[in-house]
Design a protein around this motif. Structure first.
Motif, mmCIF file in Angstrom:
data_model
loop_
_atom_site.group_PDB
_atom_site.id
_atom_site.type_symbol
_atom_site.label_atom_id
_atom_site.label_comp_id
_atom_site.label_asym_id
_atom_site.label_seq_id
_atom_site.Cartn_x
_atom_site.Cartn_y
_atom_site.Cartn_z
ATOM 1 N N ALA A 75 0.799 -1.054 -0.022
ATOM 2 C CA ALA A 75 0.201 -0.176 0.247
ATOM 3 C C ALA A 75 0.555 1.031 -0.185
ATOM 4 O O ALA A 75 0.674 2.297 -0.671
ATOM 5 N N VAL A 76 2.012 1.392 0.791
ATOM 6 C CA VAL A 76 2.790 2.760 0.442
ATOM 7 C C VAL A 76 3.389 2.686 -0.328
ATOM 8 O O VAL A 76 3.915 3.982 -1.179
ATOM 9 N N LEU A 77 3.826 1.663 -1.052
ATOM 10 C CA LEU A 77 4.788 1.668 -2.263
ATOM 11 C C LEU A 77 3.391 2.118 -3.451
ATOM 12 O O LEU A 77 4.459 3.073 -4.601
ATOM 13 N N PHE A 78 2.449 2.392 -3.457
ATOM 14 C CA PHE A 78 1.651 1.985 -4.124
ATOM 15 C C PHE A 78 1.212 3.373 -4.524
ATOM 16 O O PHE A 78 1.209 4.315 -5.507
ATOM 17 N N THR A 79 1.047 3.931 -3.338
ATOM 18 C CA THR A 79 0.390 5.334 -2.927
ATOM 19 C C THR A 79 1.670 6.373 -3.201
ATOM 20 O O THR A 79 1.731 7.714 -3.922
ATOM 21 N N ALA A 80 3.130 6.482 -2.980
ATOM 22 C CA ALA A 80 4.242 6.827 -3.096
ATOM 23 C C ALA A 80 3.919 6.700 -4.461
ATOM 24 O O ALA A 80 4.614 8.432 -5.452
ATOM 25 N N TRP A 81 3.457 5.387 -5.707
ATOM 26 C CA TRP A 81 4.465 5.403 -7.076
ATOM 27 C C TRP A 81 2.336 6.160 -7.681
ATOM 28 O O TRP A 81 3.190 7.274 -8.611
ATOM 29 N N HIS A 82 2.142 6.721 -7.192
ATOM 30 C CA HIS A 82 0.502 7.235 -7.839
ATOM 31 C C HIS A 82 1.195 8.789 -7.511
ATOM 32 O O HIS A 82 0.207 9.018 -8.797
ATOM 33 N N VAL A 83 1.650 8.594 -6.343
ATOM 34 C CA VAL A 83 1.721 10.458 -6.186
ATOM 35 C C VAL A 83 2.895 11.290 -7.106
ATOM 36 O O VAL A 83 2.523 12.211 -7.704
ATOM 37 N N PHE A 84 3.893 9.834 -6.902
ATOM 38 C CA PHE A 84 4.948 10.468 -8.565
ATOM 39 C C PHE A 84 4.316 10.212 -9.728
ATOM 40 O O PHE A 84 4.532 11.254 -10.702
ATOM 41 N N ALA A 85 3.256 9.423 -9.965
ATOM 42 C CA ALA A 85 2.656 9.552 -11.435
ATOM 43 C C ALA A 85 2.260 10.697 -11.444
ATOM 44 O O ALA A 85 2.176 11.590 -12.820
ATOM 45 N N SER A 86 0.907 11.105 -10.726
ATOM 46 C CA SER A 86 0.403 11.896 -11.393
ATOM 47 C C SER A 86 1.032 13.704 -10.921
ATOM 48 O O SER A 86 0.471 14.981 -11.879
ATOM 49 N N PHE A 87 2.498 13.566 -10.200
ATOM 50 C CA PHE A 87 2.855 14.930 -10.400
ATOM 51 C C PHE A 87 3.334 14.721 -11.735
ATOM 52 O O PHE A 87 3.518 16.248 -12.248
ATOM 53 N N LEU A 88 4.165 13.882 -12.254
ATOM 54 C CA LEU A 88 4.494 13.899 -13.426
ATOM 55 C C LEU A 88 3.801 13.824 -14.553
ATOM 56 O O LEU A 88 4.104 15.173 -15.293
#
Length: 294
Positions: free
Chosen positions: A59-72
């Protein structure tokens, strides 16, 4: 001289040596004492199971990826996007997580995009031209009053928006050329590209236009076959945009929406995408079309 002698302990006395002391136990009846935390000692945390730790980590890794992808995705285009290989970023963000600053002022989304399709079909010994069909009206039934709308509900809306964008990047001569008819022979698609390249050196704009136009042609082909059957000879599409009433006129009872902005194209031959299931598309689209036009 007398001395005091303690009387013998009775059997009921707790001091009777024959009785077991409170801390003694009969052989074979040992019991484990409960864990007792000494006064003042901090409580010992319980260890989480491996499954729970795995779920929490994921869950933590997915949240980090989603935030990073949304930023990009919402940030201006930069080399940082190349960190995500290929089309992985766009395939992840679209259609569920797509975001755009256009929902905010000063230029929020302020209009409707629509796609219309018609076709020429065989009719006995001749041919006939069908009426225009508003594809977007048919599609939007998949999202109207639906808690979980289908992904197919906004295909023509996105396609209309994309086509208007790439059409605007062509020069005037190229815009006039794409309104001509290209459908005779098996090389009509090559002739569209060749014509545009002869009329300008804007190769990047031409490439993007061709990609979107061919997507629109393939979609128009499926729509035409779903409605009019396998006798379709060629197709034509056009994109429309109509802005909403300007904000300054929102309280004017006589205010009307601005006129429709039309982005046309010429007649084109048929195209079918690799792996396209014409039957599945026809079953869904024809059902929606009949519900809208009983």
């Amino acid at each position: 001289m007398t001395t005091d002698v303690a009387p013998p302990a009775s059997k009921d006395s707790p001091l009777n040596p024959a009785d077991p002391t409170p801390t003694d136990a009969e052989p074979g009846s040992e019991t484990q004492a409960p864990d007792v935390v000494p006064d003042g000692a901090p409580p010992q945390p319980k260890k989480r199971s491996k499954v729970l730790r795995g779920v929490m980590t994921a869950a933590v890794l997915f949240t980090a990826w989603h935030v990073f992808a949304s930023f990009l995705w919402i940030a201006p285009v930069s080399p940082l996007r190349e960190v995500v290989p290929g089309k992985a970023l766009s395939q992840y963000m679209i259609p569920f997580f797509g975001q755009s600053w256009s929902v905010f002022a000063p230029e929020p989304i302020n209009g409707d995009n629509r796609m219309l399709v018609r076709a020429v079909v065989k009719d006995g010994d001749g041919e006939r031209t069908t009426e225009w069909v508003n594809v977007t009206d048919v599609e939007t039934q998949l999202m109207t009053n639906k808690l979980f709308p289908a992904r197919a509900a906004n295909q023509s809306i996105d396609l209309a928006s994309d086509y208007r964008g790439v059409y605007a990047k062509l020069n005037d001569e190229q815009k006039a050329a794409v309104n001509l008819n290209f459908y005779k022979g098996d090389d009509w698609a090559d002739r569209v590209q060749g014509t545009l390249k002869r009329l300008g050196t804007n190769s990047a704009a031409i490439g993007k236009y061709i990609d979107v136009e061919f997507r629109a042609i393939r979609y128009s082909t499926q729509v035409a076959k779903a409605i009019w059957g396998q006798d379709v000879v060629r197709v034509q599409f056009q994109m429309e945009r109509q802005n909403v009433i300007p904000f300054a006129q929102r309280n004017d009872p006589d205010a009307e929406r601005p006129k429709v902005q039309l982005t046309p194209s010429g007649w084109r031959g048929l195209q079918v995408a690799k792996g396209q299931s014409e039957k599945d598309f026809a079953d869904t689209f024809k059902r929606l079309y009949k519900e809208l036009h009983p």
